[in-house]
Every structure is written in structure tokens, then in C-alpha cells.
Design an enzyme around this catalytic site. Sequence first.
Site, PDB file in Angstrom:
ATOM      1  N   LYS A 182     -11.011  -1.162   1.992  1.00  0.00           N
ATOM      2  CA  LYS A 182      -9.973  -0.160   2.239  1.00  0.00           C
ATOM      3  C   LYS A 182     -10.414   1.236   1.773  1.00  0.00           C
ATOM      4  O   LYS A 182     -11.445   1.365   1.082  1.00  0.00           O
ATOM      5  CB  LYS A 182      -8.690  -0.628   1.552  1.00  0.00           C
ATOM      6  CG  LYS A 182      -8.127  -1.941   2.138  1.00  0.00           C
ATOM      7  CD  LYS A 182      -6.844  -2.364   1.419  1.00  0.00           C
ATOM      8  CE  LYS A 182      -6.234  -3.600   2.048  1.00  0.00           C
ATOM      9  NZ  LYS A 182      -4.932  -3.957   1.393  1.00  0.00           N
ATOM     10  N   TYR A 236      -0.340  -3.724  10.625  1.00  0.00           N
ATOM     11  CA  TYR A 236       0.548  -4.239   9.574  1.00  0.00           C
ATOM     12  C   TYR A 236       1.988  -4.406  10.066  1.00  0.00           C
ATOM     13  O   TYR A 236       2.921  -4.399   9.246  1.00  0.00           O
ATOM     14  CB  TYR A 236       0.507  -3.320   8.354  1.00  0.00           C
ATOM     15  CG  TYR A 236      -0.750  -3.476   7.506  1.00  0.00           C
ATOM     16  CD1 TYR A 236      -0.978  -4.639   6.759  1.00  0.00           C
ATOM     17  CD2 TYR A 236      -1.702  -2.473   7.447  1.00  0.00           C
ATOM     18  CE1 TYR A 236      -2.111  -4.788   5.980  1.00  0.00           C
ATOM     19  CE2 TYR A 236      -2.846  -2.614   6.657  1.00  0.00           C
ATOM     20  CZ  TYR A 236      -3.043  -3.774   5.923  1.00  0.00           C
ATOM     21  OH  TYR A 236      -4.170  -3.928   5.142  1.00  0.00           O
ATOM     22  N   PHE A 249       7.430  -0.916   1.135  1.00  0.00           N
ATOM     23  CA  PHE A 249       6.149  -0.246   0.917  1.00  0.00           C
ATOM     24  C   PHE A 249       5.430   0.121   2.214  1.00  0.00           C
ATOM     25  O   PHE A 249       4.316   0.644   2.180  1.00  0.00           O
ATOM     26  CB  PHE A 249       5.233  -1.127   0.049  1.00  0.00           C
ATOM     27  CG  PHE A 249       4.942  -2.491   0.622  1.00  0.00           C
ATOM     28  CD1 PHE A 249       3.967  -2.684   1.589  1.00  0.00           C
ATOM     29  CD2 PHE A 249       5.641  -3.607   0.176  1.00  0.00           C
ATOM     30  CE1 PHE A 249       3.687  -3.940   2.101  1.00  0.00           C
ATOM     31  CE2 PHE A 249       5.373  -4.878   0.685  1.00  0.00           C
ATOM     32  CZ  PHE A 249       4.392  -5.035   1.658  1.00  0.00           C
ATOM     33  N   ARG A 251     -10.121 -15.452   0.669  1.00  0.00           N
ATOM     34  CA  ARG A 251      -8.929 -15.124  -0.136  1.00  0.00           C
ATOM     35  C   ARG A 251      -9.188 -15.445  -1.620  1.00  0.00           C
ATOM     36  O   ARG A 251      -8.747 -14.715  -2.506  1.00  0.00           O
ATOM     37  CB  ARG A 251      -7.701 -15.882   0.371  1.00  0.00           C
ATOM     38  CG  ARG A 251      -7.240 -15.519   1.783  1.00  0.00           C
ATOM     39  CD  ARG A 251      -6.568 -14.183   1.914  1.00  0.00           C
ATOM     40  NE  ARG A 251      -5.425 -14.007   1.073  1.00  0.00           N
ATOM     41  CZ  ARG A 251      -4.486 -13.076   1.282  1.00  0.00           C
ATOM     42  NH1 ARG A 251      -4.556 -12.248   2.328  1.00  0.00           N
ATOM     43  NH2 ARG A 251      -3.491 -12.931   0.459  1.00  0.00           N
ATOM     44  N   THR A 294      -3.020 -10.407  -4.441  1.00  0.00           N
ATOM     45  CA  THR A 294      -2.662  -9.084  -3.905  1.00  0.00           C
ATOM     46  C   THR A 294      -2.550  -8.053  -5.028  1.00  0.00           C
ATOM     47  O   THR A 294      -3.023  -6.920  -4.894  1.00  0.00           O
ATOM     48  CB  THR A 294      -1.319  -9.185  -3.153  1.00  0.00           C
ATOM     49  OG1 THR A 294      -1.411 -10.218  -2.183  1.00  0.00           O
ATOM     50  CG2 THR A 294      -0.972  -7.864  -2.488  1.00  0.00           C
ATOM     51  N   ARG A 318     -10.682  -8.004  -6.205  1.00  0.00           N
ATOM     52  CA  ARG A 318      -9.535  -7.162  -6.570  1.00  0.00           C
ATOM     53  C   ARG A 318      -9.443  -6.963  -8.090  1.00  0.00           C
ATOM     54  O   ARG A 318      -9.075  -5.887  -8.554  1.00  0.00           O
ATOM     55  CB  ARG A 318      -8.254  -7.749  -5.988  1.00  0.00           C
ATOM     56  CG  ARG A 318      -8.117  -7.422  -4.490  1.00  0.00           C
ATOM     57  CD  ARG A 318      -6.997  -8.179  -3.848  1.00  0.00           C
ATOM     58  NE  ARG A 318      -6.650  -7.657  -2.526  1.00  0.00           N
ATOM     59  CZ  ARG A 318      -5.881  -8.305  -1.663  1.00  0.00           C
ATOM     60  NH1 ARG A 318      -5.368  -9.488  -1.975  1.00  0.00           N
ATOM     61  NH2 ARG A 318      -5.610  -7.772  -0.484  1.00  0.00           N
ATOM     62  N   ASN A 321      -5.451  -1.890  -3.230  1.00  0.00           N
ATOM     63  CA  ASN A 321      -6.068  -3.102  -3.744  1.00  0.00           C
ATOM     64  C   ASN A 321      -7.419  -3.445  -3.113  1.00  0.00           C
ATOM     65  O   ASN A 321      -7.793  -4.604  -3.027  1.00  0.00           O
ATOM     66  CB  ASN A 321      -5.083  -4.269  -3.675  1.00  0.00           C
ATOM     67  CG  ASN A 321      -4.627  -4.541  -2.266  1.00  0.00           C
ATOM     68  OD1 ASN A 321      -5.090  -3.905  -1.325  1.00  0.00           O
ATOM     69  ND2 ASN A 321      -3.738  -5.503  -2.114  1.00  0.00           N
ATOM     70  N   HIS A 378      -8.910  -6.085   2.276  1.00  0.00           N
ATOM     71  CA  HIS A 378      -8.027  -6.949   3.070  1.00  0.00           C
ATOM     72  C   HIS A 378      -8.757  -8.251   3.354  1.00  0.00           C
ATOM     73  O   HIS A 378      -9.970  -8.252   3.545  1.00  0.00           O
ATOM     74  CB  HIS A 378      -7.690  -6.266   4.407  1.00  0.00           C
ATOM     75  CG  HIS A 378      -7.013  -7.178   5.385  1.00  0.00           C
ATOM     76  ND1 HIS A 378      -5.663  -7.435   5.321  1.00  0.00           N
ATOM     77  CD2 HIS A 378      -7.493  -7.933   6.408  1.00  0.00           C
ATOM     78  CE1 HIS A 378      -5.340  -8.295   6.286  1.00  0.00           C
ATOM     79  NE2 HIS A 378      -6.432  -8.603   6.954  1.00  0.00           N
ATOM     80  N   GLU A 417      -7.017 -10.102  14.182  1.00  0.00           N
ATOM     81  CA  GLU A 417      -7.444  -8.899  13.457  1.00  0.00           C
ATOM     82  C   GLU A 417      -8.887  -8.514  13.797  1.00  0.00           C
ATOM     83  O   GLU A 417      -9.209  -7.327  13.917  1.00  0.00           O
ATOM     84  CB  GLU A 417      -7.285  -9.134  11.955  1.00  0.00           C
ATOM     85  CG  GLU A 417      -5.819  -9.232  11.547  1.00  0.00           C
ATOM     86  CD  GLU A 417      -5.598  -9.742  10.125  1.00  0.00           C
ATOM     87  OE1 GLU A 417      -4.424  -9.869   9.735  1.00  0.00           O
ATOM     88  OE2 GLU A 417      -6.597 -10.001   9.411  1.00  0.00           O
TER      89      GLU A 417
HETATM   90  N1  UDP Z   1       1.346  -4.050  -0.538  1.00  0.00           N
HETATM   91  C1  UDP Z   1       1.997  -3.086  -1.279  1.00  0.00           C
HETATM   92  N2  UDP Z   1       3.039  -3.472  -2.094  1.00  0.00           N
HETATM   93  C2  UDP Z   1       3.446  -4.776  -2.189  1.00  0.00           C
HETATM   94  C3  UDP Z   1       2.776  -5.739  -1.414  1.00  0.00           C
HETATM   95  C4  UDP Z   1       1.727  -5.346  -0.605  1.00  0.00           C
HETATM   96  O1  UDP Z   1       1.663  -1.901  -1.211  1.00  0.00           O
HETATM   97  O2  UDP Z   1       4.395  -5.067  -2.930  1.00  0.00           O
HETATM   98  C5  UDP Z   1       0.228  -3.644   0.350  1.00  0.00           C
HETATM   99  C6  UDP Z   1      -1.139  -4.053  -0.225  1.00  0.00           C
HETATM  100  O3  UDP Z   1      -2.100  -3.052   0.143  1.00  0.00           O
HETATM  101  C7  UDP Z   1      -1.385  -5.364   0.493  1.00  0.00           C
HETATM  102  C8  UDP Z   1      -0.811  -5.065   1.882  1.00  0.00           C
HETATM  103  O4  UDP Z   1       0.363  -4.295   1.612  1.00  0.00           O
HETATM  104  O5  UDP Z   1      -2.750  -5.703   0.520  1.00  0.00           O
HETATM  105  C9  UDP Z   1      -0.429  -6.289   2.699  1.00  0.00           C
HETATM  106  O6  UDP Z   1       0.430  -7.103   1.912  1.00  0.00           O
HETATM  107  P1  UDP Z   1       0.236  -8.691   1.868  1.00  0.00           P
HETATM  108  O7  UDP Z   1       1.452  -9.254   1.213  1.00  0.00           O
HETATM  109  O8  UDP Z   1      -0.114  -9.188   3.224  1.00  0.00           O
HETATM  110  O9  UDP Z   1      -0.988  -8.876   0.852  1.00  0.00           O
HETATM  111  P2  UDP Z   1      -2.492  -9.351   1.106  1.00  0.00           P
HETATM  112  O10 UDP Z   1      -2.477 -10.360   2.223  1.00  0.00           O
HETATM  113  O11 UDP Z   1      -3.292  -8.107   1.425  1.00  0.00           O
HETATM  114  O12 UDP Z   1      -2.915  -9.962  -0.207  1.00  0.00           O
HETATM  115 MG    MG Z   2      -1.655 -10.274   4.072  1.00  0.00          MG
END
Ligand code: UDP
Ligand code: MG
Length: 139
Positions: free
Chosen positions: A11, A51, A59, A87, A93, A104, A114, A117, A128
Site C-alpha cells: 500500500k 473496496y 472508514f 494472510r 488487519t 503488518r 496497514n 493487502h 482482484e
Molecule cells: N480498515 C480501516 N479500519 C478498520 C478496518 C479496516 O481503515 O476498522 C482498512 C484497512 O486498510 C484494511 C482495509 O480497510 O486493510 C480492508 O479491511 P478488511 O476488513 O478487509 O481488512 P484486511 O482484509 O485488509 O485485513
Molecule cells: Mg479484506
Amino acid sequence: MRTNRTFTMLKPDSVEKGHVGAILEKINAAGFRIVAMKLTQMTTADAKAFYAIHKERPFFGELVEYMTRGPIVAAILEKDNAVEDFRTLIGATNPADAAEGTIRKLYAASIGENAVHGSDSDENAAIEGAFHFSGREMF
Ligand code: UDP
Ligand code: MG
């Protein structure tokens, strides 16, 4: 559907802070093969579409701002059990909850910024990957 591929983005914060090389080393050391990779920048429309599943979340606006503010490294990665293993490699996350040694934990500043992705399913990995790459960019 191929089940041995995942999609990642390093990112904007990772690019800004100069963490691309270190993160790619961890990806390489974990046994992923790079199928496709490029430096690119998402438009606002791109980020909203990518997204879209989060569009009702509080958010969402910040997420779109963040993901469009500078270039990212987009990549398709191949390995047995790619989605789940990637993952695990990136961690939770929220970096505060991420396991020691995960990408992370090492490089993410916050739950919003974070670092990386990782696709959450084989189906989304294919969607994707196709969002960012044409067939002739995959090797
Ligand atoms: N995100 C955020 N606040 C939150 C949760 C997610 O800003 O409370 C952002 C963060 O950059 C995250 C992205 O939104 O990576 C997508 O969220 P997701 O729950 O899909 O998390 P990921 O799959 O990336 O772990
Ligand atoms: Mg996700």
C-alpha cells in the site's frame, strides 16, 4: 478456478517509507512465486470499486483517500494454499493484534495504514488480480 494464487498490494505507506524491498524479501522467503507485479496508482474510482464491499463502513472515505494518495505495488503471487498462507504472513488487519514477525507487525502503522493487502478467498484473489492485470501481464 486456480486455487494456488493470491493477490497483494504493497500500500502507499509501504512505498512512501521505502519498505517495498524488505516486504518483497519476506514474500520471497515464504516461498511465493511472483506471477505479475507493477508499480501503479489507483484512481478514486478504482479504490471505490476495489473496496466496494466496505462502502457502508465508517472508514470507507479514509480508506479511499489512503489507497489513492500515492503509488502501490500490485502483485499476483503463487504458492500452494496461497490465500491462507499469505494472510498468515501478513498478520491481523490491526498491527496491534498481528503476530510477531508478520509483515503488518513489522511495517504497519495502524489498522488503517496497514502496509499490505491480501485477498481473503480464492474467488476474490481471481477478481482482484484481474482488476489490476491483463492476461498478458501474468507469467
Ligand atoms: N480498515 C480501516 N479500519 C478498520 C478496518 C479496516 O481503515 O476498522 C482498512 C484497512 O486498510 C484494511 C482495509 O480497510 O486493510 C480492508 O479491511 P478488511 O476488513 O478487509 O481488512 P484486511 O482484509 O485488509 O485485513
Ligand atoms: Mg479484506
